[in-house]
Design a protein around this motif. Structure first.
Motif, PDB file in Angstrom:
ATOM      1  N   PRO A 170      -0.737  -4.874   5.122  1.00 14.09           N
ATOM      2  CA  PRO A 170       0.469  -4.008   5.382  1.00 14.09           C
ATOM      3  C   PRO A 170       0.610  -3.209   4.094  1.00 14.09           C
ATOM      4  O   PRO A 170       0.943  -2.184   4.092  1.00 14.09           O
ATOM      5  CB  PRO A 170       1.442  -4.716   5.986  1.00 14.09           C
ATOM      6  N   LEU A 171       0.693  -3.816   2.964  1.00 14.47           N
ATOM      7  CA  LEU A 171       1.107  -3.394   1.758  1.00 14.47           C
ATOM      8  C   LEU A 171       0.101  -2.298   1.210  1.00 14.47           C
ATOM      9  O   LEU A 171       0.551  -1.440   0.718  1.00 14.47           O
ATOM     10  CB  LEU A 171       1.121  -4.363   0.702  1.00 14.47           C
ATOM     11  N   TYR A 172      -1.260  -2.680   1.432  1.00 13.13           N
ATOM     12  CA  TYR A 172      -2.264  -1.808   1.015  1.00 13.13           C
ATOM     13  C   TYR A 172      -2.196  -0.574   1.893  1.00 13.13           C
ATOM     14  O   TYR A 172      -2.400   0.530   1.219  1.00 13.13           O
ATOM     15  CB  TYR A 172      -3.696  -2.357   0.816  1.00 13.13           C
ATOM     16  N   ARG A 173      -2.129  -0.607   3.100  1.00 11.00           N
ATOM     17  CA  ARG A 173      -1.879   0.714   4.078  1.00 11.00           C
ATOM     18  C   ARG A 173      -0.569   1.463   3.477  1.00 11.00           C
ATOM     19  O   ARG A 173      -0.375   2.752   3.623  1.00 11.00           O
ATOM     20  CB  ARG A 173      -1.866   0.197   5.475  1.00 11.00           C
ATOM     21  N   LYS A 174       0.483   0.716   3.247  1.00  5.80           N
ATOM     22  CA  LYS A 174       1.734   1.299   2.643  1.00  5.80           C
ATOM     23  C   LYS A 174       1.602   2.089   1.426  1.00  5.80           C
ATOM     24  O   LYS A 174       2.043   3.173   1.295  1.00  5.80           O
ATOM     25  CB  LYS A 174       2.923   0.207   2.744  1.00  5.80           C
ATOM     26  N   LYS A 231      -1.420 -12.052  -6.320  1.00  5.08           N
ATOM     27  CA  LYS A 231      -2.883 -11.695  -6.214  1.00  5.08           C
ATOM     28  C   LYS A 231      -3.317 -10.598  -5.544  1.00  5.08           C
ATOM     29  O   LYS A 231      -2.994 -10.558  -4.332  1.00  5.08           O
ATOM     30  CB  LYS A 231      -3.640 -12.976  -5.808  1.00  5.08           C
ATOM     31  N   TRP A 232      -3.684  -9.682  -5.878  1.00  2.05           N
ATOM     32  CA  TRP A 232      -3.583  -8.297  -5.592  1.00  2.05           C
ATOM     33  C   TRP A 232      -4.630  -8.152  -4.081  1.00  2.05           C
ATOM     34  O   TRP A 232      -4.382  -7.519  -3.246  1.00  2.05           O
ATOM     35  CB  TRP A 232      -4.094  -7.168  -6.621  1.00  2.05           C
ATOM     36  N   TRP A 233      -5.682  -9.115  -4.242  1.00  2.30           N
ATOM     37  CA  TRP A 233      -6.500  -9.199  -3.039  1.00  2.30           C
ATOM     38  C   TRP A 233      -5.932  -9.511  -1.661  1.00  2.30           C
ATOM     39  O   TRP A 233      -5.938  -9.604  -0.486  1.00  2.30           O
ATOM     40  CB  TRP A 233      -7.702  -9.777  -3.260  1.00  2.30           C
ATOM     41  N   ASN A 234      -4.508 -10.318  -1.860  1.00  2.46           N
ATOM     42  CA  ASN A 234      -3.559 -10.711  -0.953  1.00  2.46           C
ATOM     43  C   ASN A 234      -2.482  -9.835  -1.207  1.00  2.46           C
ATOM     44  O   ASN A 234      -1.321 -10.264  -1.459  1.00  2.46           O
ATOM     45  CB  ASN A 234      -3.125 -12.001  -0.684  1.00  2.46           C
ATOM     46  N   PRO A 235      -2.324  -8.642  -1.064  1.00  6.90           N
ATOM     47  CA  PRO A 235      -1.393  -7.797  -1.787  1.00  6.90           C
ATOM     48  C   PRO A 235       0.085  -7.730  -0.727  1.00  6.90           C
ATOM     49  O   PRO A 235       0.101  -7.551   0.411  1.00  6.90           O
ATOM     50  CB  PRO A 235      -1.988  -6.282  -1.532  1.00  6.90           C
ATOM     51  N   VAL A 236       1.064  -8.018  -1.608  1.00  6.11           N
ATOM     52  CA  VAL A 236       2.444  -8.085  -0.822  1.00  6.11           C
ATOM     53  C   VAL A 236       3.393  -7.235  -1.574  1.00  6.11           C
ATOM     54  O   VAL A 236       4.686  -6.646  -1.074  1.00  6.11           O
ATOM     55  CB  VAL A 236       2.974  -9.369  -0.533  1.00  6.11           C
TER      56      VAL A 236
END
Length: 323
Positions: free
Chosen positions: A125-129, A245-250
């Motif tokens: 969700p964070l990456y799409r946001k 950790k950016w690959w589990n972005p929140v």
């Protein structure tokens, strides 16, 4: 209802099964592992049926399989599953090298089945946001990407130190950074690398790449040093920090040249793998054979970047020499 089969019962398979419980109209139906005891224990925890043979699972009525085995088996298992008429979501890296990936994509075309690399970050969700926010309030064209991670806690007997298992940092955590560079800058056109080999694998690699849209990526990965896991996206009108950790972005912070600072947050649910799984299920229902978010061109560009970095380090796995 999408019926799933899982190949492999390691840690990532457990995370996939945990995430699957958060995906609507999807269920775990079948599990296979070379160690039948592990498969039996897995289905006791998550449900489904354990199969003593891969062939047995592929003859079952599952719609899709998730490949969660070691790197070296990904391509072979994907091709077998596609030939059996199953859609395939394959854990990263989708293949050891670009040539091997092409054999998988050819099989997907031949059998008319969906194939996608399980690269989780773009579905969070964070990456799409963040994508939506930058489309409406851009920092300008992204021209620089910096990302990486190094973990000195890998045990000496772990398969990441084993060249026969395609070990090393580039194909493990490094493929994530390759994704980020490709997603914002396009395919790489020139790759430079410094690093060191340890026990026949890349213990540390620092990669600079010039990409097709003119941007530059600075990436690193390692197994014997400690490094943070945040990422930077830089444009002429501002920059973005995707926090570790950016690959589990929140969480991400956007710094604009005009002085504004925007904080974005989006908590994850499930194991995090549920987002890519839900997307994959939607693709199946829509009859699509390729993801518009993670197309085959992305997988090609990611592994080609890693191939170029490995070539710069002189890293060739024993089974590649034999081939």
């Amino acid at each position: 209802m999408i019926r799933w089969g899982i190949l492999g019962c390691g840690n990532i398979a457990h995370r996939f099964a945990q995430g699957l419980a958060h995906v609507a109209d999807a269920t775990l139906a079948a599990v296979w592992n070379r160690n039948t005891g592990k498969a039996d224990a897995f289905v006791r925890e998550f449900g489904g049926n354990a199969y003593a043979s891969l062939e047995g699972l592929l003859k079952s009525d599952v719609d899709a399989v998730y490949i969660a085995t070691p790197h070296t088996s990904h391509a072979q298992l994907a091709i077998k599953a596609l030939a059996a008429g199953k859609h395939v979501l394959c854990e990263k890296p989708a293949a050891i090298n670009a040539a091997e990936l092409e054999t998988v994509l050819a099989a997907a075309r031949e059998h008319g089945k969906l194939f996608m690399e399980a690269m989780k970050p773009p579905f969070y969700p964070l990456y799409r946001k963040l994508r939506d926010h930058l489309a409406a309030d851009p920092v300008g064209p992204v021209g620089f990407v910096r990302a990486g991670f190094a973990n000195p806690g890998v045990p000496a007997d772990h398969m990441l130190w084993n060249p026969d298992m395609a070990g090393g940092s580039l194909l493990d955590i490094g493929i994530y950074s390759a994704f980020l560079a490709v997603d914002w800058l396009g395919a790489s056109r020139e790759v430079q690398v410094l690093g060191r080999l340890s026990d026949g694998v890349d213990g540390f690699a620092s990669v600079n790449a010039l990409h097709e849209r003119g941007g530059i990526a600075q990436l690193y990965s390692g197994l014997d040093l400690s490094g943070s896991g945040e990422a930077l996206l830089s444009g002429p009108d501002g920059h973005v920090l995707i926090h570790e950790k950016w690959w589990n972005p929140v969480r991400a912070t956007i710094h604009y040249r005009d002085g504004r600072k925007i904080e974005l947050e989006a908590a994850m649910s499930g194991s995090g793998l549920n987002y890519e799984t839900a997307h994959f299920c939607a693709l199946i229902r829509d009859g699509l054979l390729e993801s518009p978010i993670l197309p085959h061109a992305h997988s090609r560009a990611m592994i080609e970047l890693v191939d170029a970095a490995r070539a710069g380090l002189g890293l060739v796995y024993p089974f590649e020499v034999d081939a």
